[in-house]
Write a protein that holds these residues in place. Structure first.
Motif, PDB file in Angstrom:
ATOM      1  N   ILE A  62       0.899  -1.062  -0.121  1.00 55.03           N
ATOM      2  CA  ILE A  62       0.003  -0.670   0.259  1.00 55.03           C
ATOM      3  C   ILE A  62       1.108   1.113  -0.361  1.00 55.03           C
ATOM      4  N   LYS A  63       0.729   2.031  -0.302  1.00 48.95           N
ATOM      5  CA  LYS A  63       1.317   3.790  -0.431  1.00 48.95           C
ATOM      6  C   LYS A  63       0.070   4.623   0.024  1.00 48.95           C
ATOM      7  N   PRO A  64       0.260   4.704   1.374  1.00 53.54           N
ATOM      8  CA  PRO A  64      -0.642   5.283   2.631  1.00 53.54           C
ATOM      9  C   PRO A  64      -0.545   6.757   1.825  1.00 53.54           C
ATOM     10  N   ALA A  65      -1.506   7.778   1.957  1.00 53.12           N
ATOM     11  CA  ALA A  65      -1.479   9.137   1.850  1.00 53.12           C
ATOM     12  C   ALA A  65      -0.413  10.276   2.480  1.00 53.12           C
ATOM     13  N   GLU A  71      -2.117   4.139   9.125  1.00 54.52           N
ATOM     14  CA  GLU A  71      -2.564   3.634  10.676  1.00 54.52           C
ATOM     15  C   GLU A  71      -4.474   3.061  10.016  1.00 54.52           C
ATOM     16  N   ASP A  72      -4.907   4.234   9.940  1.00 53.22           N
ATOM     17  CA  ASP A  72      -5.946   3.866  10.466  1.00 53.22           C
ATOM     18  C   ASP A  72      -6.565   2.774   9.101  1.00 53.22           C
ATOM     19  N   VAL A  73      -6.043   2.224   7.939  1.00 53.38           N
ATOM     20  CA  VAL A  73      -7.236   1.461   7.097  1.00 53.38           C
ATOM     21  C   VAL A  73      -6.801   0.342   7.819  1.00 53.38           C
ATOM     22  N   LEU A  74      -5.430  -0.216   8.316  1.00 54.83           N
ATOM     23  CA  LEU A  74      -5.061  -1.146   9.261  1.00 54.83           C
ATOM     24  C   LEU A  74      -5.823  -1.943  10.640  1.00 54.83           C
ATOM     25  N   THR A  75      -5.807  -0.388  10.951  1.00 59.37           N
ATOM     26  CA  THR A  75      -7.134  -0.785  11.988  1.00 59.37           C
ATOM     27  C   THR A  75      -8.347  -1.211  11.604  1.00 59.37           C
ATOM     28  N   ARG A  76      -8.459  -1.296  10.532  1.00 62.38           N
ATOM     29  CA  ARG A  76      -9.916  -1.593   9.766  1.00 62.38           C
ATOM     30  C   ARG A  76      -9.935  -2.949   9.850  1.00 62.38           C
ATOM     31  N   LEU A  77      -8.805  -3.172   8.832  1.00 60.75           N
ATOM     32  CA  LEU A  77      -8.624  -4.631   8.867  1.00 60.75           C
ATOM     33  C   LEU A  77      -8.160  -5.335   9.351  1.00 60.75           C
ATOM     34  N   ALA A  78      -7.891  -5.004  10.965  1.00 63.06           N
ATOM     35  CA  ALA A  78      -7.327  -6.097  11.809  1.00 63.06           C
ATOM     36  C   ALA A  78      -9.402  -6.505  12.137  1.00 63.06           C
ATOM     37  N   GLU A  79      -9.987  -5.855  11.870  1.00 68.40           N
ATOM     38  CA  GLU A  79     -11.539  -5.686  12.519  1.00 68.40           C
ATOM     39  C   GLU A  79     -12.365  -7.218  12.218  1.00 68.40           C
ATOM     40  N   VAL A  80     -11.128  -7.431  10.720  1.00 69.36           N
ATOM     41  CA  VAL A  80     -12.039  -8.285   9.684  1.00 69.36           C
ATOM     42  C   VAL A  80     -10.773  -9.797  10.353  1.00 69.36           C
ATOM     43  N   LEU A  81      -9.815  -9.615  10.081  1.00 73.47           N
ATOM     44  CA  LEU A  81      -8.808 -10.488   9.851  1.00 73.47           C
ATOM     45  C   LEU A  81      -8.599 -10.937  11.342  1.00 73.47           C
ATOM     46  N   VAL A  82      -8.398 -12.792  11.765  1.00 73.58           N
ATOM     47  CA  VAL A  82      -7.978 -12.997  13.463  1.00 73.58           C
ATOM     48  C   VAL A  82      -6.528 -12.961  12.709  1.00 73.58           C
ATOM     49  N   ASP A 119     -12.234   1.305  -0.654  1.00 73.86           N
ATOM     50  CA  ASP A 119     -12.464   2.139   0.292  1.00 73.86           C
ATOM     51  C   ASP A 119     -11.823   3.147   0.654  1.00 73.86           C
ATOM     52  N   ALA A 120     -10.938   2.896   0.760  1.00 79.09           N
ATOM     53  CA  ALA A 120      -9.235   3.920   0.955  1.00 79.09           C
ATOM     54  C   ALA A 120      -8.527   3.888  -0.158  1.00 79.09           C
ATOM     55  N   VAL A 121      -8.794   3.946  -1.173  1.00 79.01           N
ATOM     56  CA  VAL A 121      -8.233   4.469  -2.332  1.00 79.01           C
ATOM     57  C   VAL A 121      -9.158   5.499  -2.725  1.00 79.01           C
ATOM     58  N   GLU A 122     -10.654   5.181  -2.716  1.00 79.52           N
ATOM     59  CA  GLU A 122     -11.911   6.220  -3.243  1.00 79.52           C
ATOM     60  C   GLU A 122     -11.238   7.225  -2.484  1.00 79.52           C
ATOM     61  N   SER A 123     -11.683   7.473  -1.079  1.00 77.62           N
ATOM     62  CA  SER A 123     -11.388   8.120  -0.968  1.00 77.62           C
ATOM     63  C   SER A 123     -10.552   9.052  -0.028  1.00 77.62           C
ATOM     64  N   GLY A 124      -9.291   8.744  -0.419  1.00 74.76           N
ATOM     65  CA  GLY A 124      -7.678   9.066  -0.377  1.00 74.76           C
ATOM     66  C   GLY A 124      -7.074   9.310   0.093  1.00 74.76           C
ATOM     67  N   GLU A 125      -7.627   8.246   1.205  1.00 72.80           N
ATOM     68  CA  GLU A 125      -6.634   7.823   2.687  1.00 72.80           C
ATOM     69  C   GLU A 125      -4.982   6.876   1.648  1.00 72.80           C
ATOM     70  N   LEU A 126      -6.026   5.912   0.920  1.00 79.21           N
ATOM     71  CA  LEU A 126      -4.940   5.598   0.086  1.00 79.21           C
ATOM     72  C   LEU A 126      -3.798   5.717  -0.810  1.00 79.21           C
ATOM     73  N   VAL A 127      -3.470   6.127  -1.907  1.00 76.70           N
ATOM     74  CA  VAL A 127      -2.996   6.468  -3.133  1.00 76.70           C
ATOM     75  C   VAL A 127      -3.274   5.683  -4.044  1.00 76.70           C
ATOM     76  N   TRP A 128      -2.238   4.200  -3.980  1.00 73.93           N
ATOM     77  CA  TRP A 128      -3.307   3.159  -4.527  1.00 73.93           C
ATOM     78  C   TRP A 128      -3.088   1.616  -3.402  1.00 73.93           C
ATOM     79  N   SER A 129      -2.981   0.352  -3.899  1.00 75.22           N
ATOM     80  CA  SER A 129      -2.803  -0.996  -3.417  1.00 75.22           C
ATOM     81  C   SER A 129      -2.663  -2.121  -4.361  1.00 75.22           C
ATOM     82  N   GLU A 130      -2.180  -2.937  -3.788  1.00 78.86           N
ATOM     83  CA  GLU A 130      -1.721  -3.766  -4.804  1.00 78.86           C
ATOM     84  C   GLU A 130      -1.215  -5.625  -3.859  1.00 78.86           C
ATOM     85  N   ASN A 131      -2.084  -6.159  -4.846  1.00 80.49           N
ATOM     86  CA  ASN A 131      -1.081  -7.377  -3.965  1.00 80.49           C
ATOM     87  C   ASN A 131       0.345  -7.393  -4.663  1.00 80.49           C
TER      88      ASN A 131
END
Length: 522
Positions: A62-65, A71-82, A119-131
């Motif tokens: 990921i490339k955060p803006a 960090e906010d994106v990671l928090t949201r990811l942690a909520e759906v991962l074990v 959603d994070a890319v669309e909102s501008g939190e991330l510049v991009w994300s990829e595998n």
């Protein structure tokens, strides 16, 4: 304006308009899709349960803006991962982060991770994300095939068919690549090999776990086959055959099986630039584009570094990435007959061809008609093998670029800035179009086969030792340049001419050599 600069200024309009060579090599904001799907910009990582083999499972880049957005994106990811989200790589130059995600998700939405990233890319939190993607230099992609090492030695290496085909004897009268540093971003380099001797920089870097150094060595894993050990040394040897006085910088991003990742490869490119490289070889590939590699390549170009990559070895239409990137010099392979090598890939984006073939007679390698390069031997011995592949075309092409770059100690200057150097070198190399061209399969197009003799004829004589500024004298101006760099490691985009003794540091020995070469202008 010095004579060389005047000649260059007069030549470039002709070269750029007449030769079959792409000139869109800088400030490239958007990459068009190549063959296959593209994962770029707002695209999220692959969402299919059956991911392609070139996607590394559960790894994202990921490339955060802004830092806090990441960090906010990671928090949201942690909520759906074990499980734990592991930071694998933090590139502060490119402002990117690579993570390994837990494979277990909470809830019924199998695409929850990708929805969050979208959603994070669309909102501008991330510049991009990829595998994070697999890159490799094994057969069928951009690597090479070892054919044989039986009975080969330095004599066969030095006299292989590419020597005369590229016109090396004539080229070396005009330039030997002195002052240029070529980064081989690959499996590492065996710096003890007799064919490379003292030309391997001690400032190399290893980015692959399980390997203690950037040396081209076997894996510490006893189960590893180590099939591609020696690939980087082979490429470096071809660079050195063409440009015998150029330095070699080993950047290990591939393991001894010839595999790595786009994230690690991008870090290798950045490290090569920061350690003073003028030229970078990328003899690996992946079927898909990568935004992190796009940005690393752009960083290199903007810093005055030209990048070469291999088209692929499937003998088919379509070039692998990063060779397909428009800011990279895309190399296909030719053979001893000066024809297209049938195991090479090709596409509209191919820039040029260089030797990359092997000939067999009664089941044995014909060393007079094959590409031969150095490889690490057992017990510290120096060995040689024959091999085919566009990886080796990259080595020859990078060597020619080193000869040409050494002819221009005045760069960068007011006329050719750092970001202009790669496109200027590429345009000059394309002048070979008017001397030798090779038809691509189907006879639909032709491309130049590079020539060291022709390429160096388009530039001035490389300056003699001690003449750091290329004015034809060894005087106080050159002394000032040595003193300015005294005690340090030479950096690009300027040439490393103050390192007169070739030990990769500017010190007292260099000062002594300069004084011994003192030759004031008339």
């Amino acid at each position: 304006m010095p004579g060389g600069s005047r000649r260059l200024a007069n030549l470039l309009p002709f070269v750029r308009s007449a030769c079959v060579w792409r000139t869109s090599m800088r400030r490239f904001p958007v990459i068009p899709a190549i063959i296959g799907a593209a994962i770029l910009g707002a695209s999220a990582p692959a969402q299919s349960d059956e991911q392609p083999s070139w996607v590394i499972p559960d790894e994202i880049v990921i490339k955060p803006a802004l830092v806090r957005y990441g960090e906010d994106v990671l928090t949201r990811l942690a909520e759906v991962l074990v499980g734990e989200i592991v930071l694998l790589r933090n590139d502060r130059v490119l402002n990117t982060k690579t993570y390994r995600l837990p494979s277990i998700q909470i809830g019924e939405n199998p695409n929850a991770v990708w929805d969050i990233l979208d959603d994070a890319v669309e909102s501008g939190e991330l510049v991009w994300s990829e595998n994070n993607l697999v890159v490799e230099n094994v057969g069928g992609q951009t690597g090479s095939l070892w054919v044989s090492g039986m009975g080969m030695a330095n004599d066969q290496f030095a006299s292989q068919y590419a020597h005369d085909m590229l016109g090396l004897d004539h080229a070396h009268q005009r330039s030997t690549g002195r002052g240029v540093l070529v980064a081989v971003v690959d499996t590492g380099i065996d710096g003890t090999h007799e064919a490379l001797s003292s030309r391997v920089s001690p400032a190399g870097t290893n980015f692959v776990a399980g390997y203690p150094s950037p040396d081209d060595e076997n894996s510490s894993d006893p189960s590893a086959i180590n099939l591609m050990r020696g690939h980087g040394t082979f490429v470096a040897g071809l660079v050195s055959l063409v440009a015998p006085d150029a330095g070699l910088l080993p950047i290990r991003v591939l393991d001894s099986e010839g595999q790595g990742s786009t994230s690690v490869a991008a870090s290798g490119i950045v490290a090569a630039v920061q350690k003073g490289a003028h030229i970078i070889t990328l003899a690996f590939g992946t079927p898909n584009q990568s935004q992190i590699l796009n940005e690393a390549i752009q960083y290199a170009n903007d810093s005055g570094v030209i990048v070469f990559a291999a088209a692929g070895n499937g003998g088919e239409l379509g070039c692998y990435y990063p060779a397909s990137h428009p800011s990279v010099v895309n190399m296909a392979a030719s053979n001893h007959l000066d024809e297209f090598e049938l195991t090479s890939n090709w596409c509209d984006g191919v820039d040029a061809l260089a030797p990359g073939s092997v000939s067999m007679v009664l089941g044995q390698v014909d060393d007079r008609r094959s590409v031969i390069g150095p490889v690490p031997g057992e017990g510290g011995e120096s060995e040689y093998r024959a091999g085919r592949g566009t990886s080796f075309s990259v080595g020859f092409a990078a060597g020619v670029a080193a000869l040409m770059r050494a002819q221009h100690p005045e760069w960068p200057n007011a006329e050719v800035g750092p970001s202009d150097i790669p496109i200027t070198l590429a345009a000059l190399m394309g002048a070979a179009y008017h001397y030798q061209v090779i038809a691509l399969p189907g006879d639909t197009a032709v491309r130049p086969r590079i020539s060291a003799s022709v390429a160096t004829d388009f530039g001035p004589l490389a300056p003699s030792p001690g003449d750091l500024n290329g004015d034809g004298c060894v005087n106080a101006a050159d002394l000032g340049l040595v003193l300015a760099g005294f005690g340090g490691v030479p950096r690009s985009p300027g040439l490393h001419l103050a390192d007169l003794d070739g030990d990769f540091v500017v010190g007292a020995a260099d000062l002594g050599l300069l004084l011994a070469l003192w030759s004031p202008c008339p």
